[in-house]
Design a protein around this motif. Structure first.
Motif, PDB file in Angstrom:
ATOM      1  N   TYR A  75      47.291  37.113  48.973  1.00  0.00           N
ATOM      2  CA  TYR A  75      48.606  37.770  48.956  1.00  0.00           C
ATOM      3  C   TYR A  75      48.965  38.264  47.556  1.00  0.00           C
ATOM      4  O   TYR A  75      50.145  38.439  47.241  1.00  0.00           O
ATOM      5  CB  TYR A  75      49.670  36.792  49.461  1.00  0.00           C
ATOM      6  N   GLU A  76      47.982  38.501  46.725  1.00  0.00           N
ATOM      7  CA  GLU A  76      48.217  38.819  45.314  1.00  0.00           C
ATOM      8  C   GLU A  76      49.135  40.023  45.106  1.00  0.00           C
ATOM      9  O   GLU A  76      49.867  40.081  44.111  1.00  0.00           O
ATOM     10  CB  GLU A  76      46.886  39.044  44.603  1.00  0.00           C
ATOM     11  N   HIS A  77      49.115  40.984  46.000  1.00  0.00           N
ATOM     12  CA  HIS A  77      49.955  42.185  45.850  1.00  0.00           C
ATOM     13  C   HIS A  77      51.256  42.111  46.642  1.00  0.00           C
ATOM     14  O   HIS A  77      52.061  43.037  46.585  1.00  0.00           O
ATOM     15  CB  HIS A  77      49.169  43.424  46.264  1.00  0.00           C
ATOM     16  N   LEU A  78      51.473  41.019  47.363  1.00  0.00           N
ATOM     17  CA  LEU A  78      52.651  40.903  48.216  1.00  0.00           C
ATOM     18  C   LEU A  78      53.652  39.960  47.569  1.00  0.00           C
ATOM     19  O   LEU A  78      53.864  38.828  48.007  1.00  0.00           O
ATOM     20  CB  LEU A  78      52.249  40.397  49.605  1.00  0.00           C
ATOM     21  N   VAL A  79      54.270  40.417  46.486  1.00  0.00           N
ATOM     22  CA  VAL A  79      55.263  39.625  45.760  1.00  0.00           C
ATOM     23  C   VAL A  79      56.549  40.441  45.651  1.00  0.00           C
ATOM     24  O   VAL A  79      56.519  41.670  45.571  1.00  0.00           O
ATOM     25  CB  VAL A  79      54.755  39.201  44.364  1.00  0.00           C
ATOM     26  N   PHE A  80      57.695  39.738  45.626  1.00  0.00           N
ATOM     27  CA  PHE A  80      58.995  40.378  45.788  1.00  0.00           C
ATOM     28  C   PHE A  80      59.969  39.993  44.677  1.00  0.00           C
ATOM     29  O   PHE A  80      59.762  39.025  43.948  1.00  0.00           O
ATOM     30  CB  PHE A  80      59.606  39.966  47.143  1.00  0.00           C
ATOM     31  N   ASP A  81      61.032  40.763  44.597  1.00  0.00           N
ATOM     32  CA  ASP A  81      62.168  40.443  43.721  1.00  0.00           C
ATOM     33  C   ASP A  81      61.763  40.291  42.263  1.00  0.00           C
ATOM     34  O   ASP A  81      62.350  39.503  41.518  1.00  0.00           O
ATOM     35  CB  ASP A  81      62.870  39.157  44.182  1.00  0.00           C
ATOM     36  N   GLY A  82      60.733  41.027  41.847  1.00  0.00           N
ATOM     37  CA  GLY A  82      60.311  40.954  40.453  1.00  0.00           C
ATOM     38  C   GLY A  82      59.465  39.751  40.110  1.00  0.00           C
ATOM     39  O   GLY A  82      59.122  39.543  38.938  1.00  0.00           O
ATOM     40  N   ALA A  83      59.116  38.927  41.096  1.00  0.00           N
ATOM     41  CA  ALA A  83      58.225  37.792  40.825  1.00  0.00           C
ATOM     42  C   ALA A  83      56.866  38.317  40.377  1.00  0.00           C
ATOM     43  O   ALA A  83      56.446  39.410  40.751  1.00  0.00           O
ATOM     44  CB  ALA A  83      58.075  36.928  42.074  1.00  0.00           C
ATOM     45  N   ALA A  84      56.176  37.522  39.563  1.00  0.00           N
ATOM     46  CA  ALA A  84      54.874  37.925  39.039  1.00  0.00           C
ATOM     47  C   ALA A  84      53.807  36.954  39.519  1.00  0.00           C
ATOM     48  O   ALA A  84      53.952  35.734  39.375  1.00  0.00           O
ATOM     49  CB  ALA A  84      54.897  37.948  37.514  1.00  0.00           C
ATOM     50  N   HIS A  85      52.751  37.497  40.108  1.00  0.00           N
ATOM     51  CA  HIS A  85      51.594  36.676  40.453  1.00  0.00           C
ATOM     52  C   HIS A  85      50.762  36.461  39.195  1.00  0.00           C
ATOM     53  O   HIS A  85      50.331  37.424  38.560  1.00  0.00           O
ATOM     54  CB  HIS A  85      50.753  37.354  41.522  1.00  0.00           C
ATOM     55  N   VAL A  86      50.554  35.212  38.820  1.00  0.00           N
ATOM     56  CA  VAL A  86      49.745  34.865  37.651  1.00  0.00           C
ATOM     57  C   VAL A  86      48.368  34.436  38.143  1.00  0.00           C
ATOM     58  O   VAL A  86      48.234  33.366  38.752  1.00  0.00           O
ATOM     59  CB  VAL A  86      50.390  33.736  36.831  1.00  0.00           C
ATOM     60  N   PRO A  87      47.326  35.222  37.919  1.00  0.00           N
ATOM     61  CA  PRO A  87      45.984  34.798  38.329  1.00  0.00           C
ATOM     62  C   PRO A  87      45.553  33.573  37.528  1.00  0.00           C
ATOM     63  O   PRO A  87      45.543  33.613  36.289  1.00  0.00           O
ATOM     64  CB  PRO A  87      45.108  36.013  37.992  1.00  0.00           C
ATOM     65  N   PRO A  88      45.218  32.468  38.166  1.00  0.00           N
ATOM     66  CA  PRO A  88      44.818  31.280  37.405  1.00  0.00           C
ATOM     67  C   PRO A  88      43.665  31.533  36.436  1.00  0.00           C
ATOM     68  O   PRO A  88      43.626  30.918  35.361  1.00  0.00           O
ATOM     69  CB  PRO A  88      44.432  30.291  38.512  1.00  0.00           C
ATOM     70  N   ALA A  89      42.753  32.434  36.775  1.00  0.00           N
ATOM     71  CA  ALA A  89      41.619  32.706  35.889  1.00  0.00           C
ATOM     72  C   ALA A  89      42.053  33.324  34.565  1.00  0.00           C
ATOM     73  O   ALA A  89      41.287  33.326  33.596  1.00  0.00           O
ATOM     74  CB  ALA A  89      40.613  33.622  36.573  1.00  0.00           C
ATOM     75  N   SER A  90      43.282  33.855  34.506  1.00  0.00           N
ATOM     76  CA  SER A  90      43.752  34.506  33.279  1.00  0.00           C
ATOM     77  C   SER A  90      44.295  33.521  32.259  1.00  0.00           C
ATOM     78  O   SER A  90      44.569  33.909  31.118  1.00  0.00           O
ATOM     79  CB  SER A  90      44.838  35.536  33.622  1.00  0.00           C
ATOM     80  N   LEU A  91      44.458  32.260  32.636  1.00  0.00           N
ATOM     81  CA  LEU A  91      45.018  31.271  31.720  1.00  0.00           C
ATOM     82  C   LEU A  91      43.957  30.760  30.752  1.00  0.00           C
ATOM     83  O   LEU A  91      42.758  30.779  31.065  1.00  0.00           O
ATOM     84  CB  LEU A  91      45.619  30.114  32.517  1.00  0.00           C
ATOM     85  N   PRO A  92      44.356  30.290  29.573  1.00  0.00           N
ATOM     86  CA  PRO A  92      43.388  29.810  28.582  1.00  0.00           C
ATOM     87  C   PRO A  92      42.475  28.727  29.145  1.00  0.00           C
ATOM     88  O   PRO A  92      42.935  27.794  29.812  1.00  0.00           O
ATOM     89  CB  PRO A  92      44.283  29.264  27.462  1.00  0.00           C
ATOM     90  N   GLY A  93      41.195  28.888  28.913  1.00  0.00           N
ATOM     91  CA  GLY A  93      40.213  27.908  29.334  1.00  0.00           C
ATOM     92  C   GLY A  93      39.822  27.968  30.789  1.00  0.00           C
ATOM     93  O   GLY A  93      39.035  27.132  31.261  1.00  0.00           O
ATOM     94  N   MET A  94      40.355  28.966  31.526  1.00  0.00           N
ATOM     95  CA  MET A  94      40.141  28.972  32.969  1.00  0.00           C
ATOM     96  C   MET A  94      39.107  29.975  33.455  1.00  0.00           C
ATOM     97  O   MET A  94      38.538  29.800  34.533  1.00  0.00           O
ATOM     98  CB  MET A  94      41.468  29.232  33.679  1.00  0.00           C
ATOM     99  N   ALA A  95      38.855  31.032  32.709  1.00  0.00           N
ATOM    100  CA  ALA A  95      37.929  32.060  33.192  1.00  0.00           C
ATOM    101  C   ALA A  95      36.554  31.478  33.484  1.00  0.00           C
ATOM    102  O   ALA A  95      35.878  31.874  34.439  1.00  0.00           O
ATOM    103  CB  ALA A  95      37.814  33.194  32.175  1.00  0.00           C
ATOM    104  N   GLU A  96      36.129  30.516  32.677  1.00  0.00           N
ATOM    105  CA  GLU A  96      34.789  29.948  32.827  1.00  0.00           C
ATOM    106  C   GLU A  96      34.703  28.885  33.910  1.00  0.00           C
ATOM    107  O   GLU A  96      33.611  28.396  34.219  1.00  0.00           O
ATOM    108  CB  GLU A  96      34.312  29.356  31.501  1.00  0.00           C
ATOM    109  N   ARG A  97      35.855  28.525  34.540  1.00  0.00           N
ATOM    110  CA  ARG A  97      35.821  27.466  35.554  1.00  0.00           C
ATOM    111  C   ARG A  97      36.585  27.844  36.814  1.00  0.00           C
ATOM    112  O   ARG A  97      36.911  26.968  37.624  1.00  0.00           O
ATOM    113  CB  ARG A  97      36.370  26.160  34.984  1.00  0.00           C
ATOM    114  N   THR A  98      36.878  29.128  37.010  1.00  0.00           N
ATOM    115  CA  THR A  98      37.675  29.554  38.156  1.00  0.00           C
ATOM    116  C   THR A  98      36.899  30.517  39.042  1.00  0.00           C
ATOM    117  O   THR A  98      36.334  31.506  38.564  1.00  0.00           O
ATOM    118  CB  THR A  98      38.979  30.229  37.699  1.00  0.00           C
ATOM    119  N   LEU A  99      36.909  30.232  40.341  1.00  0.00           N
ATOM    120  CA  LEU A  99      36.453  31.161  41.357  1.00  0.00           C
ATOM    121  C   LEU A  99      37.689  31.721  42.061  1.00  0.00           C
ATOM    122  O   LEU A  99      38.483  30.959  42.621  1.00  0.00           O
ATOM    123  CB  LEU A  99      35.552  30.461  42.380  1.00  0.00           C
TER     124      LEU A  99
END
Length: 388
Positions: free
Chosen positions: A199-223
């Motif tokens: 549902y990454e593109h289905l967000v409302f009222d200005g809410a922001a979807h934060v992809p977990p892989a974008s957080l520090p230390g997560m790209a190398e351990r996130t599918l």
């Protein structure tokens, strides 16, 4: 698998068909996706793209998914090694769990949780460790992560954390702060995070979807898992994808090849082109669903339900206790006779006696990914519940 019978979605959809009730239980749109997408698929069928595609997926779709991740997430992925096409997000999640969780390993899951998660964890012989999403104390209707419960769920046997954001069934979009706590624990315990982001593109009222892989230390351990079904209203096509570090994607592919092998040959090039649609498409998609959310929510409020305001997905959670109903499952089974509408009990998404079970027990999930006519008909029927 003996404890896993027919899904609640199958039960409620059959109930709707049997009674002629408006089906707001199962989350599938009643309209097709963009005309260009459908035309591209038809053209692919006519021009012979009907045999097995490559094991990883058609090259144009691999490249389109990588371009999508760059465009919306700022992530740089190698399409040849860091993207895998799957038979929908459900297979992507299943293949990842089966690839990475050994018997006895523990998988941390946020509950309420989509029902396939528990089933595939059981198939892997792993142990589910549920962590509650609970109605926020501020009365907003948002469901908040139980951070103390999250910390307690980790152990020396934790192998995976399975997240879903934006979240089905609650409609919650996990905040950066909540996800940062997940990330901190994942790094501390050296575990892989598997994220269902359909549902990454289905967000409302200005809410922001934060992809977990974008957080520090997560790209190398996130599918990260997503699909075309929800974004393009083609849930029956079952074209999904998994992205992440090459060695983890390779592990998922090893399992996926013995599940469906490959899938959706003529649909893959069509989805590839659709992923490149302009920003206006994505904005209008979310805006139209937000409008439908508000239409259904107003009808539920008018009927006497207590209703939160979902930040994303296809779903709104309603509480029928103001109408005198204490048990969501019993209410859903009676609702077709009471008002000619079908919903799904939120308790079906929880482990019995788990940390979210009691809070979920009275609640009902309704979907708003339907036409205005269907939603208006449902809202009119629901007025039969109003106290006289």
């Amino acid at each position: 698998m003996r404890r896993f019978g027919p899904t609640i979605f199958a039960e409620m959809s059959a109930l709707a068909q049997r009674t002629g009730a408006v089906n707001l239980g199962q989350g599938f749109p009643d309209a097709d996706g963009p005309a260009s997408l459908l035309a591209d698929a038809a053209e692919a069928i006519r021009t012979g793209r009907n045999q097995y595609p490559p094991g990883l997926g058609e090259p144009e779709l691999l490249e389109a998914v990588a371009a999508h991740q760059r465009r919306f997430r700022g992530a740089e992925l190698d399409p040849a090694t860091q993207v895998l096409v799957t038979a929908g997000a459900t297979e992507g999640v299943a293949a990842a769990v089966l690839a990475l969780a050994e018997p006895g390993d523990e998988v941390v899951v946020l509950e309420p949780a989509y029902d396939s998660y528990a089933a595939v964890i059981a198939l892997a012989g792993a142990v589910q460790r549920p962590v509650a999403l609970l109605p926020a104390a501020d009365g907003s209707g948002r469901f908040a992560l139980d951070r103390e419960g999250l910390r307690a769920a980790f152990s020396g046997r934790t192998r995976l954390v399975l997240l879903n954001t934006p979240h089905n069934p609650t409609g919650t979009v996990l905040t950066r702060e909540e996800l940062t706590e997940v990330a901190r624990l994942a790094v501390e315990h050296d575990v892989v995070v598997l994220t269902d982001e359909v549902y990454e593109h289905l967000v409302f009222d200005g809410a922001a979807h934060v992809p977990p892989a974008s957080l520090p230390g997560m790209a190398e351990r996130t599918l990260s898992v997503s699909s075309a079904g929800k974004t393009f209203s083609v849930t029956g096509w079952k074209v999904g994808w998994v992205t992440g570090p090459a060695h983890l994607v390779a592990a998922v592919r090893t399992v996926k090849q013995f599940l469906t092998y490959v899938n959706g040959a003529p649909f893959q090039p069509a989805v590839a082109r659709a992923l490149g649609l302009g920003d206006g498409f994505y904005r209008e998609l979310a805006a139209d669903l937000q409008r439908r959310r508000d239409l259904l929510r107003e009808g539920l409020l008018s009927a006497g339900f207590a209703v939160g305001v979902p930040q994303g997905t296809y779903f709104v959670v309603a509480d029928p206790r103001p109408l005198g109903f204490e048990d969501g499952t019993a209410f859903c089974r009676a609702l077709p006779e009471l008002a000619g509408v079908v919903g799904v009990p939120v308790s079906a998404f929880c482990t019995p006696d788990g940390p979210a079970a009691e809070a979920a027990r009275p609640l009902v999930r309704f979907t708003f990914c339907k036409s205005d006519a269907v939603l208006l008909e449902a809202c009119e029927r629901l007025q039969a519940l109003r106290p006289r």
